[in-house]
Design an enzyme around this catalytic site. Structure first.
Site, short mmCIF file in Angstrom:
data_model
loop_
_atom_site.label_atom_id
_atom_site.label_comp_id
_atom_site.label_asym_id
_atom_site.label_seq_id
_atom_site.Cartn_x
_atom_site.Cartn_y
_atom_site.Cartn_z
N ASP A 56 0.86 -1.17 0.00
CA ASP A 56 0.00 0.00 0.00
C ASP A 56 0.90 1.23 0.00
O ASP A 56 2.10 1.14 0.20
CB ASP A 56 -0.93 -0.01 1.22
CG ASP A 56 -2.22 0.76 1.00
OD1 ASP A 56 -2.27 1.57 0.05
OD2 ASP A 56 -3.18 0.55 1.76
N GLU A 108 -9.56 7.27 4.50
CA GLU A 108 -8.71 6.68 5.53
C GLU A 108 -7.95 7.74 6.32
O GLU A 108 -7.56 8.77 5.81
CB GLU A 108 -7.72 5.72 4.88
CG GLU A 108 -6.85 6.37 3.81
CD GLU A 108 -6.12 5.36 2.98
OE1 GLU A 108 -5.06 4.90 3.41
OE2 GLU A 108 -6.62 5.02 1.90
#
Length: 870
Positions: A344, A545
């Site tokens: 990620d 997020e």
């Protein structure tokens, strides 16, 4: 005894409940080993052991629908044998479109690249379909041009199409996953994924970073809406369905012309971190890690997902990006995953001892592709090559990683398919927001709505009434779509950015007027003619997020403006229907009490008009669509205590699976407890600086457009000088010296995320600082706060307070406390549940000012040096 009940029943739900909730065997001692494995498997938590399993025994062997093809394996081996080390490592590097050029692709031949949230071709938010395809074509052609890098392996473009092709203007935006979980319809999920794949293919992109298969255990997590459920049952079924929808079925249309490579993410345990902290620590046992958090991988990998994304979080203190046991021993060796693992966003840089541009630990642990945005990609590539040559990274690990990448590329037909611009769906603008896709989205909206309250059967509404539509989410497609909508956080969007989309108001107004009724839109609830009923659409602002993490689930803690609107309408004798937009269930007891009907609409996406199909009767007075959505998350009775299905102490306000249909009795009263239980003690001090800067804040100097992180004990920026000093112990304070032009210091979020400090504002808090001033005070001195992220429109969520007069009152060369009532900032628009900068000091002129403490303290507003309360 219950053994006979279980074995005699065709429905295994009872056994599953007993097993998960650990019901005590009070009647008869029995051996559970006599129970059939099929019954155990049906519990939706994989194949648990009847004896206690440890380590790798917990994890199953996955039998993927996509079997290895000997011919593809031969092709992989043949190509790998021809590749140089430089070419191999380049396959493992994934930069972002804002950080590379087509010439970089030609020179290095990256195996893949991505566009992050809010990244567009030419950095143009309104880039056309042709712009997307043109960039895909240029990158592809550069990747197969072997004049500079000596090899012609096609690259792949990855994108976060997480609720439709959400980076592209005009795409169909489906409800976020939390709403889809409430629909509990795997067949519909597969249709959504297939429609998304077609729209992605129209822009020339090969690969989608979806599905998210997190099982969310604490709704304070800012990615809760990316999860389908708090229970793995739905997650497992949905993972398989969405992988099939994106990639196709192994023996039918696998990775054909209208399919894309899928990614199950984030491996592993991201939904179970302590206090829902994004990128935090999951401390579950290994058995719970499998039973609760791994079921989406059982479903998705069985369906043939070709990539897995590593998670930012840690498991029992060890970062997943560097976790060899989970990435290699479990995922690859035991479970048998033969695709590749992608990182990620610079997640490898969070491993202890690593940085964004240097991290052999990640590759050695089992990471196959570094996701490396920013300009760190080049030194990372060079460092990785050097580390292989030095023996720090074994060549066998590189060969394994590249073999996995090539295997997926061959399976996807990238070596045989035409270039992106020549593929069958390329540049087909009619696919973007196609009416058939929008109809799927409307169905998803209708099925996702959950009716929590319906006092005296107020719903469904006859449309031939005078209906007031109020609330700031009623006519706001961006707000109803949430995060990951065009921009990363879903902010700074207008209705004009959603061609083909419809707001909730649009659908209501159309049906009401067509039925002969009257509709009045008023965000603040003001009206010219008293309505028969009011529909109020309100809820959370968009977030993604990090920024979405909360300390509590209290809705609008400290600023109950929506509750005031509901109460105002009720006080005028107007029945109120609340339509709540949110990325999670929230503690909304006061709002529930003030509503006659209450609908959890989640984040419905671009086709908000479908809400009217459920709320309104047709012109003949008949129900159009009933409420069929059911809670896939328990609705909380407490703002700070996570509650999940099968907890031993399970006391939600509304349980998992709850949802009213028309005609069912409403069970919620109008007198739910409204005490939050979130009061602060005077000892609950939130430290920003107490001798050192506290996480997650970072101290920076600024002057004009210049901005400099404090990294040394003394630094100078333009007219401002900084140095550490001693108050009680060595270097436990700092001094600032101004000489002329405007400059100052800021404490900004070091991780870029917002912090939830709403409890302090609600609790009469103050910003407190222990200061010592020099002999003169600057011409101007202001303390500020703000809650704007990079890319937000400035001025909407920031405030400053003039402290010049108070500084002049302080005795020079003496440590003293100066405090500011937080209401001074809140009254100017600062939202304390979204804090990005809790302290900024700017000054113009000459002054010396020292600090030993900067903190936010509860219950001090009445005694504040500067207070703004009446």
């Amino acid at each position: 005894m219950y053994l006979s009940v279980i074995l005699g029943s065709k429905d295994t739900d009872l056994f599953c409940y007993l097993r998960r909730s650990k019901v005590k065997k009070t009647t008869t001692k029995i051996s559970l080993s006599v129970l059939a494995a099929g019954i155990l498997t049906a519990c939706g938590v994989g194949q648990p052991s009847l004896e206690v399993k440890k380590g790798l025994d917990i994890w199953p062997k996955i039998h993927s629908e996509v079997a290895q093809d000997p011919e593809i394996e031969r092709q992989v081996s043949a190509l790998l044998s021809k590749m140089t080390l430089e070419q191999k490592v380049a396959q493992m590097i994934q930069p972002e479109i804002r950080d590379i050029t087509v010439e970089d692709m030609r020179r290095y031949g990256f195996g893949s690249y991505l566009n992050g949230g809010g990244a567009f071709p030419g950095n143009n938010k309104h880039a056309s379909v042709k712009d997307w395809v043109d960039l895909a074509e240029a990158m592809y052609q550069a990747s197969v041009d072997d004049t500079l890098d000596g090899i012609d392996i096609p690259t792949m473009w990855g994108t976060d199409a997480v609720h439709g092709h959400n980076n592209v203007i005009g795409a169909t935006l489906f409800p976020h996953n939390i709403g889809l979980g409430a629909a509990n319809n795997p067949k519909l999920i597969e249709q959504i994924a297939q429609a998304t794949a077609k729209e992605v293919m129209a822009t020339g992109i090969d690969w989608v970073f979806a599905p998210t298969v997190a099982t969310v255990r604490d709704d304070r997590w800012g990615r809760t809406y990316e999860g389908y459920s708090e229970d793995p049952e739905i997650v497992k079924a949905y993972a398989a369905a969405i992988v099939h929808g994106l990639q196709g079925h192994a023996r039918e249309d696998f990775l054909g012309d209208d399919r894309v490579i899928s990614t199950v993410k984030h491996f592993l345990g991201d939904g179970g971190t302590v206090k829902g902290d994004d990128q935090g620590n999951n401390i579950d046992s290994e058995q719970a890690l499998f039973d609760i958090h791994a079921q989406g991988y059982v479903g998705g990998l069985t369906a043939g997902a070709q990539s897995v994304m590593a998670s930012f979080n840690s498991w029992q203190g060890e970062k997943i990006h560097g976790h060899q046991y989970l990435l290699t021993d479990v995922l690859k060796n035991k479970m048998g995953f033969d695709g590749f693992v992608v990182g990620d966003w610079n997640g490898h840089g969070q491993i202890p001892g690593c940085s964004n541009d240097n991290c052999p630990q990640a590759v050695n642990a089992g990471l196959d592709v570094y996701m490396v945005p920013t300009d760190a990609w080049k030194p990372l590539l060079e460092n990785t090559i050097a580390q292989v040559r030095a023996g720090i990274i074994p060549m066998s690990r590189i060969d394994d990683a590249v073999s996995r990448i090539l295997r997926v590329k061959f399976r996807a037909g990238l070596f045989d398919k035409p270039s992106p611009a020549k593929r069958p769906h390329a540049n087909n603008t009619q696919l973007i927001g196609h009416e058939a896709h929008r109809e799927i989205a409307r169905q998803a909206v209708r099925e996702s709505l959950v009716l929590l309250k319906n006092k005296q059967q107020l719903l469904p509404l006859a449309p031939n009434q005078h209906i007031l539509i109020a609330g700031d989410a009623a006519n706001n497609i961006g707000k109803q779509s949430g995060g990951w909508t065009i921009t990363w956080q879903g902010t700074n969007n207008q209705n004009s950015d959603f061609p083909g989309g419809q707001s909730i108001y649009d659908g209501l107004a159309r049906q009401i007027t067509q039925a002969g009724g009257q509709v009045e839109l008023s965000e603040n609830g003001q009206f010219e003619t008293k309505p028969d009923v009011a529909i109020v659409v309100f809820g959370e602002e968009p977030y993604a997020e990090g920024h979405g993490d909360r300390e509590t689930l209290i809705y609008q803690h400290g600023n109950k403006r929506d509750l005031a609107l509901l109460k105002s309408l009720k006080a005028q004798g107007i029945p109120v229907v609340s339509v709540f937009i949110s990325g999670r269930p929230m503690w909304v007891n006061p709002e529930l009490n003030a509503s006659d009907a209450f609908v959890a609409a989640w984040l419905p996406g671009s086709q908000g008009e479908a809400v009217a199909d459920v709320l309104l009767k047709n012109s003949e007075g008949k129900i159009q669509h009933d409420f069929t959505g059911r809670l896939s998350f328990s609705w909380p009775a407490h703002p700070s205590k996570p509650v999940n299905r099968f907890d031993q102490e399970y006391a939600p306000l509304l349980p998992y699976g709850f949802g009213l249909s028309y005609g069912m009795s409403s069970t919620l009263s109008d007198s739910l407890p409204e005490e939050t239980g979130a009061a602060l003690n005077t000892s609950d001090v939130y430290e920003v600086f107490n001798g050192k800067t506290q996480q997650p804040w970072q101290l920076r100097l600024f002057s004009g457009k210049q901005n400099l992180a404090v990294t040394a004990s003394s630094m100078t920026l333009a007219s401002l000088s900084y140095r550490t000093i001693d108050k009680e112990i060595q270097e436990d304070a700092f001094r600032l010296d101004w000489q002329g032009t405007k400059a100052g210091v800021q404490f900004v979020s070091g991780n870029g995320f917002r912090e939830d400090l709403a409890r302090y504002q609600a609790g009469g808090g103050v910003l407190s600082m222990t200061v010592k001033r020099g002999n003169t005070v600057a011409d101007q001195a202001f303390v500020g706060m703000h809650c704007e992220s990079e890319g937000d429109m400035p001025g909407s969520c920031r405030a400053q307070v003039d402290i010049g007069a108070e500084l002049n009152k302080l005795e020079a060369q003496q440590w003293q406390v100066l405090s500011i009532d937080l209401q001074c900032f809140a009254s100017q628009g600062v939202m304390f549940d979204q804090m990005v900068m809790p302290f900024e000091l700017s000054a113009t002129g000459s002054m010396s000012l020292s600090f030993s403490d900067i903190s936010i303290k509860p219950a001090g507003d009445k005694q504040a040096t500067i207070h703004c309360q009446d």
